[in-house]
Design a protein around this motif. Structure first.
Motif, short mmCIF file in Angstrom:
data_model
loop_
_atom_site.label_atom_id
_atom_site.label_comp_id
_atom_site.label_asym_id
_atom_site.label_seq_id
_atom_site.Cartn_x
_atom_site.Cartn_y
_atom_site.Cartn_z
N HIS A 91 0.85 -0.87 0.42
CA HIS A 91 -0.51 -0.24 -0.07
C HIS A 91 1.03 1.43 0.01
N SER A 92 0.74 1.91 -1.29
CA SER A 92 1.47 3.45 -1.41
C SER A 92 1.08 4.40 -1.68
N ILE A 93 0.29 4.46 -0.77
CA ILE A 93 -1.36 5.35 -1.50
C ILE A 93 -1.62 6.06 -0.51
N ALA A 94 -1.39 7.99 -0.60
CA ALA A 94 -1.50 8.95 -0.16
C ALA A 94 -1.64 10.10 -0.91
N VAL A 142 2.12 -4.82 3.41
CA VAL A 142 3.41 -3.84 3.40
C VAL A 142 2.22 -2.57 3.40
N GLY A 143 2.20 -1.36 4.40
CA GLY A 143 1.99 0.07 4.09
C GLY A 143 3.45 0.90 4.10
N LEU A 144 3.20 2.18 3.38
CA LEU A 144 4.23 2.96 4.01
C LEU A 144 3.27 4.10 3.88
N THR A 145 4.32 4.58 5.70
CA THR A 145 3.65 5.80 6.51
C THR A 145 5.06 6.29 6.94
N PHE A 146 4.91 7.70 7.49
CA PHE A 146 5.35 8.69 8.07
C PHE A 146 5.26 9.12 9.77
N ASP A 147 6.38 9.03 10.87
CA ASP A 147 6.02 8.88 11.47
C ASP A 147 4.66 9.58 12.27
N LEU A 185 4.20 -2.20 8.55
CA LEU A 185 4.53 -0.86 8.36
C LEU A 185 5.37 -0.58 7.85
N VAL A 186 6.27 0.66 7.09
CA VAL A 186 7.46 0.81 7.02
C VAL A 186 7.53 2.38 7.10
N GLY A 226 12.84 0.65 -0.36
CA GLY A 226 12.32 -0.10 -0.76
C GLY A 226 12.57 -1.84 -0.37
N ARG A 227 13.62 -1.74 -0.24
CA ARG A 227 14.17 -3.42 0.92
C ARG A 227 14.06 -3.31 2.22
N ALA A 228 13.65 -1.96 2.30
CA ALA A 228 12.36 -2.55 3.99
C ALA A 228 11.79 -3.45 3.98
N VAL A 229 10.91 -3.20 2.73
CA VAL A 229 9.24 -2.77 2.57
C VAL A 229 10.11 -5.10 1.60
N VAL A 230 11.03 -5.08 0.89
CA VAL A 230 11.09 -6.34 0.05
C VAL A 230 11.14 -6.99 1.45
N GLY A 231 11.92 -6.75 2.72
CA GLY A 231 12.36 -7.76 3.63
C GLY A 231 11.20 -8.35 4.56
N LEU A 232 10.16 -7.11 4.47
CA LEU A 232 8.79 -7.93 5.28
C LEU A 232 7.94 -8.32 4.12
N LEU A 233 8.13 -8.17 2.83
CA LEU A 233 6.78 -9.32 2.17
C LEU A 233 7.68 -10.64 2.10
#
Length: 256
Positions: A91-94, A142-147, A185-186, A226-233
């Motif tokens: 999920h890379s949507i905002a 896996v989703g992408l967030t900002f603290d 999430l990352v 990108g690498r962290a997200v792939v690790g969680l995938l």
């Protein structure tokens, strides 16, 4: 020897420019052996189709507006034309209207705040449930967030939406855990993307990471995220769910 996603089928929802975090995820996922499908919608869809050619392997591009019930209802069937199942969803949507950003927090209407919340937070649930028929035990979201634990200059209702996203991920982790599906999430440090550039006043935080992050931080380099997200995938985190992994050079852990 194959990569850590060898043979896996991954949907990356929300890829626009090659500077986007979604693009970085798709690139690393392909390099690690995954078959990738990407999405966008509306006027940005033609841009995404051109940008897709810059990936190591040109992926299928689907139209998906996460606020469109018809798109969500047809997503699983649209994916079946390209893959016979899904091992991972990103999920890379905002999105937030300009009226919900840039220091206008106290004056933002509910309509604009609601748009930010639906697109940026609720959509994690709607996207995941739309593709759930294609997922199985061992799959990963896996989703992408900002603290969202602090208030940022200019971020306003997008910050509130990210807090909702982080909470949504925990509840999804609770409800999908019995199915063997992980949800994480990352939390990436500030990255110079088209989306970030569209937030009035966000330049106030641009230089903070390079000054405070103990590992340093390059806002033009999206590959660590990108690498962290792939690790969680991958299968390397089989019992990790409901987690937020910070990829920010250590900035989040520093008080000053």
């Amino acid at each position: 020897m194959g990569g850590i996603l060898e043979g896996k089928r991954i949907l990356v929802a929300g890829v626009t420019m090659d500077s986007s975090l979604g693009f970085a995820v798709a690139k690393v996922a392909q390099e690690q052996g995954a078959q990738v499908v990407i999405t966008n919608f509306g006027r940005a869809l033609s841009i995404t189709r051109r940008i897709a050619k810059r990936l190591p392997v040109e992926p299928a591009v689907l139209e998906l507006d996460v606020t469109n019930e018809e798109h969500l209802a047809g997503l699983a069937d649209a994916l079946r034309a390209h893959v016979d199942g899904l091992d991972g969803v990103v999920h890379s949507i905002a999105f937030a209207p300009q009226e919900a950003l840039g220091g206008n927090f106290l004056n933002t209407s509910w309509a604009d705040a609601a748009t930010a919340l639906q697109v940026s937070a609720y959509s994690l649930k709607s996207l995941t449930t739309a593709v759930l028929p294609l997922m199985k035990e061992g799959s990963s979201v896996v989703g992408l967030t900002f603290d969202a634990t602090v208030a940022w200059p200019a971020y306003d209702w997008m910050g509130v939406a990210k807090a909702g996203l982080e909470s949504c991920a925990r509840y999804l982790a609770r409800d999908l855990g019995p199915k063997g599906i992980r949800v994480n999430l990352v939390s990436a440090g500030y990255t110079k993307t088209i989306a970030a550039g569209g937030i009035p006043g966000i330049e106030k935080v641009e230089n903070v990471w390079s000054e405070r992050a103990p590992l340093g931080w390059d806002p033009t380099d999206s590959s660590p995220t990108g690498r962290a997200v792939v690790g969680l995938l991958s299968d390397f985190f089989p019992k990790t769910t409901g987690e937020i992994v910070h990829v920010d050079g250590g900035y989040h852990a520093m008080g000053a």
